[in-house]
Design a protein around this motif. Sequence first.
Motif, PDB file in Angstrom:
ATOM      1  N   SER A  48       0.829  -1.216   0.000  1.00  0.00           N
ATOM      2  CA  SER A  48       0.000   0.000   0.000  1.00  0.00           C
ATOM      3  C   SER A  48       0.857   1.258   0.000  1.00  0.00           C
ATOM      4  O   SER A  48       0.561   2.227  -0.717  1.00  0.00           O
ATOM      5  CB  SER A  48      -0.929  -0.003   1.218  1.00  0.00           C
ATOM      6  N   THR A  49       1.924   1.255   0.795  1.00  0.00           N
ATOM      7  CA  THR A  49       2.793   2.429   0.857  1.00  0.00           C
ATOM      8  C   THR A  49       3.495   2.668  -0.471  1.00  0.00           C
ATOM      9  O   THR A  49       3.557   3.812  -0.970  1.00  0.00           O
ATOM     10  CB  THR A  49       3.826   2.270   1.979  1.00  0.00           C
ATOM     11  N   SER A  50       4.031   1.607  -1.050  1.00  0.00           N
ATOM     12  CA  SER A  50       4.730   1.748  -2.332  1.00  0.00           C
ATOM     13  C   SER A  50       3.795   2.279  -3.411  1.00  0.00           C
ATOM     14  O   SER A  50       4.165   3.156  -4.205  1.00  0.00           O
ATOM     15  CB  SER A  50       5.318   0.398  -2.760  1.00  0.00           C
ATOM     16  N   ALA A  51       2.565   1.762  -3.438  1.00  0.00           N
ATOM     17  CA  ALA A  51       1.603   2.223  -4.439  1.00  0.00           C
ATOM     18  C   ALA A  51       1.199   3.671  -4.184  1.00  0.00           C
ATOM     19  O   ALA A  51       1.035   4.457  -5.129  1.00  0.00           O
ATOM     20  CB  ALA A  51       0.374   1.313  -4.433  1.00  0.00           C
ATOM     21  N   ALA A  52       1.023   4.056  -2.914  1.00  0.00           N
ATOM     22  CA  ALA A  52       0.666   5.436  -2.601  1.00  0.00           C
ATOM     23  C   ALA A  52       1.788   6.400  -2.981  1.00  0.00           C
ATOM     24  O   ALA A  52       1.541   7.483  -3.518  1.00  0.00           O
ATOM     25  CB  ALA A  52       0.342   5.565  -1.114  1.00  0.00           C
ATOM     26  N   VAL A  53       3.035   6.002  -2.713  1.00  0.00           N
ATOM     27  CA  VAL A  53       4.170   6.833  -3.127  1.00  0.00           C
ATOM     28  C   VAL A  53       4.241   6.905  -4.649  1.00  0.00           C
ATOM     29  O   VAL A  53       4.540   7.962  -5.226  1.00  0.00           O
ATOM     30  CB  VAL A  53       5.482   6.284  -2.530  1.00  0.00           C
ATOM     31  N   GLY A  54       3.957   5.789  -5.319  1.00  0.00           N
ATOM     32  CA  GLY A  54       3.913   5.795  -6.787  1.00  0.00           C
ATOM     33  C   GLY A  54       2.838   6.737  -7.306  1.00  0.00           C
ATOM     34  O   GLY A  54       3.044   7.445  -8.304  1.00  0.00           O
ATOM     35  N   LEU A  55       1.702   6.753  -6.631  1.00  0.00           N
ATOM     36  CA  LEU A  55       0.619   7.668  -7.018  1.00  0.00           C
ATOM     37  C   LEU A  55       1.060   9.118  -6.850  1.00  0.00           C
ATOM     38  O   LEU A  55       0.751   9.972  -7.691  1.00  0.00           O
ATOM     39  CB  LEU A  55      -0.618   7.377  -6.167  1.00  0.00           C
ATOM     40  N   LEU A  56       1.794   9.390  -5.766  1.00  0.00           N
ATOM     41  CA  LEU A  56       2.321  10.741  -5.560  1.00  0.00           C
ATOM     42  C   LEU A  56       3.305  11.117  -6.664  1.00  0.00           C
ATOM     43  O   LEU A  56       3.299  12.254  -7.156  1.00  0.00           O
ATOM     44  CB  LEU A  56       2.994  10.826  -4.188  1.00  0.00           C
ATOM     45  N   ALA A  57       4.135  10.160  -7.079  1.00  0.00           N
ATOM     46  CA  ALA A  57       5.081  10.423  -8.163  1.00  0.00           C
ATOM     47  C   ALA A  57       4.354  10.741  -9.465  1.00  0.00           C
ATOM     48  O   ALA A  57       4.750  11.643 -10.221  1.00  0.00           O
ATOM     49  CB  ALA A  57       6.000   9.218  -8.347  1.00  0.00           C
ATOM     50  N   VAL A  58       3.263  10.022  -9.743  1.00  0.00           N
ATOM     51  CA  VAL A  58       2.459  10.300 -10.936  1.00  0.00           C
ATOM     52  C   VAL A  58       1.869  11.702 -10.853  1.00  0.00           C
ATOM     53  O   VAL A  58       1.863  12.451 -11.835  1.00  0.00           O
ATOM     54  CB  VAL A  58       1.353   9.240 -11.102  1.00  0.00           C
ATOM     55  N   ALA A  59       1.358  12.066  -9.673  1.00  0.00           N
ATOM     56  CA  ALA A  59       0.762  13.396  -9.501  1.00  0.00           C
ATOM     57  C   ALA A  59       1.779  14.504  -9.729  1.00  0.00           C
ATOM     58  O   ALA A  59       1.462  15.542 -10.326  1.00  0.00           O
ATOM     59  CB  ALA A  59       0.155  13.507  -8.102  1.00  0.00           C
ATOM     60  N   LEU A  60       3.016  14.283  -9.285  1.00  0.00           N
ATOM     61  CA  LEU A  60       4.056  15.294  -9.455  1.00  0.00           C
ATOM     62  C   LEU A  60       4.581  15.337 -10.890  1.00  0.00           C
ATOM     63  O   LEU A  60       4.871  16.415 -11.428  1.00  0.00           O
ATOM     64  CB  LEU A  60       5.212  15.022  -8.488  1.00  0.00           C
ATOM     65  N   ALA A  61       4.694  14.169 -11.524  1.00  0.00           N
ATOM     66  CA  ALA A  61       5.270  14.102 -12.877  1.00  0.00           C
ATOM     67  C   ALA A  61       4.262  14.452 -13.956  1.00  0.00           C
ATOM     68  O   ALA A  61       4.651  14.855 -15.064  1.00  0.00           O
ATOM     69  CB  ALA A  61       5.836  12.701 -13.121  1.00  0.00           C
ATOM     70  N   ASP A  62       2.984  14.297 -13.666  1.00  0.00           N
ATOM     71  CA  ASP A  62       1.952  14.497 -14.689  1.00  0.00           C
ATOM     72  C   ASP A  62       0.831  15.373 -14.126  1.00  0.00           C
ATOM     73  O   ASP A  62      -0.321  14.937 -14.008  1.00  0.00           O
ATOM     74  CB  ASP A  62       1.412  13.132 -15.144  1.00  0.00           C
ATOM     75  N   PRO A  63       1.112  16.622 -13.741  1.00  0.00           N
ATOM     76  CA  PRO A  63       0.088  17.472 -13.114  1.00  0.00           C
ATOM     77  C   PRO A  63      -1.085  17.774 -14.019  1.00  0.00           C
ATOM     78  O   PRO A  63      -2.189  18.039 -13.534  1.00  0.00           O
ATOM     79  CB  PRO A  63       0.857  18.751 -12.760  1.00  0.00           C
ATOM     80  N   ALA A  64      -0.888  17.728 -15.341  1.00  0.00           N
ATOM     81  CA  ALA A  64      -1.980  18.016 -16.273  1.00  0.00           C
ATOM     82  C   ALA A  64      -2.805  16.778 -16.607  1.00  0.00           C
ATOM     83  O   ALA A  64      -3.736  16.857 -17.412  1.00  0.00           O
ATOM     84  CB  ALA A  64      -1.424  18.622 -17.556  1.00  0.00           C
ATOM     85  N   ALA A  65      -2.477  15.639 -16.004  1.00  0.00           N
ATOM     86  CA  ALA A  65      -3.221  14.386 -16.206  1.00  0.00           C
ATOM     87  C   ALA A  65      -3.291  13.991 -17.674  1.00  0.00           C
ATOM     88  O   ALA A  65      -4.358  13.663 -18.192  1.00  0.00           O
ATOM     89  CB  ALA A  65      -4.624  14.491 -15.613  1.00  0.00           C
ATOM     90  N   ARG A  66      -2.130  14.009 -18.331  1.00  0.00           N
ATOM     91  CA  ARG A  66      -2.090  13.575 -19.731  1.00  0.00           C
ATOM     92  C   ARG A  66      -2.006  12.048 -19.847  1.00  0.00           C
ATOM     93  O   ARG A  66      -2.374  11.480 -20.870  1.00  0.00           O
ATOM     94  CB  ARG A  66      -0.896  14.210 -20.440  1.00  0.00           C
ATOM     95  N   LEU A  67      -1.503  11.407 -18.811  1.00  0.00           N
ATOM     96  CA  LEU A  67      -1.416   9.950 -18.826  1.00  0.00           C
ATOM     97  C   LEU A  67      -2.815   9.347 -18.682  1.00  0.00           C
ATOM     98  O   LEU A  67      -3.705   9.955 -18.089  1.00  0.00           O
ATOM     99  CB  LEU A  67      -0.523   9.461 -17.686  1.00  0.00           C
TER     100      LEU A  67
END
Length: 431
Positions: free
Chosen positions: A300-319
């Motif tokens: 759960s922690t690894s996935a939540a941190v991964g989600l945070l990385a996605v939020a930081l890397a893709d703020p415009a939600a292009r993925l």
Amino acid sequence: MTSQQRTRTGPEPSSRPGRIPSMVALVLLTGVGPFATDTYVAALPELRGSLHTSATVAQLTMTAFIIGVAAGQLLLGPVSDARGRRVVVIATSVAFTLLSVVCAVAPSGGVLVAARLAQGIAAGSGVAVGRAMVTDTWRGPQAAARFGTIASVTFLGPVVAPAVGGLILHQGTWRTVFAALTLFGVAMVVAVLLGLPETLPPERRQSAGAADTVARMGDLLRDWSFLKHVVVQCLATAGFFTYIGGSSFVLQTVYAVTPGTYAVIFATNAAGMAGASLLFRASVVRVGAARLRGVGVVVSTSAAVGLLAVALADPAARLPVALPWALLALVVAGMGLVLPATTALAQEAGRRAAGAAAALQGGLSFLVGALVTPLTGVLGYRTLLPMALSMAVFFLLATVLLRFTGTSQRPGLGSPQQRSDAPSWSAVERE
């Protein structure tokens, strides 16, 4: 042994109950909360119009029930340590059934809110006392396996309940939903009467005074071997309920997911959680609850941190939404290991007052979940970042707590060599 030590360890069971509680009855008793929460979600707009009330009052009927579930655990779980388990579950099962009738015929929004609050208290009592009955009857990994079974069915509630409610609403109204909950309550009463014997004999009961009840709960809260499991569960639950409260807003606003697609996402994730709890049930005797909890927290922690990385890397939600969906699915699946494992560990550590232990670990985590549910709405849901950051912080704190507290063997619970029916504490907390 000093008097303080006797208070700390509590009496050991003199014998196992003559009859073993039915798992079907325990599942009905502990699963009524999620089922009664989500069954009529789709009927809220109709309910508002029918009772000529506001949307706020309509939603408050759900909030009142959730508050009642938390209160029922905290208030009535400790009562069962003094009065016995069976009398409490019979009384609250009957109360849940009668209150379902009141809900079905409620003439106003105010009456319905009050009835739902009382109904939640009755349902919450069943959750706490059902867990205490498992603790009375089984020990160690055997108890943990039963908690896994209960959890796997409970986690399916958010998947099954809205679908059942939809089928009922296709043929009836919101009042029909509560009529169906009345029938569910009748089935629960029958199951309790036939399948749940008394698991706490008189010689193992605690004193019944309010001051003594508060003292037992205070004793547990001062015991770090118990409290550390509750804190881990509260932190993990905070991360999970942040997802519960925020994911619909974030996915529909940021990723333009339709309500129908979100329902599929939510149901799929819940099914994954149920599957993980079945895995827990199948492997806990061999692997140990503490180790499985560690795996769940890391996932759960690894996935939540991964989600945070996605939020930081893709703020415009292009993925595509598939990436955050996959990460959220892993967060939820990890909780399918964390929740039954932590329940088992907390109940084992608080065995001396199993009803109070169930009340504290269930009620406090439920209250924490209720408090953080609106967090995403407060922080914002125009981007993925607020929800992802909140989830990552809560799960990282749970990971840090596990890392630095570790586990310790709790003495005095017996071992396989000492009692054939009592697996050792080290087997439960095997790292």
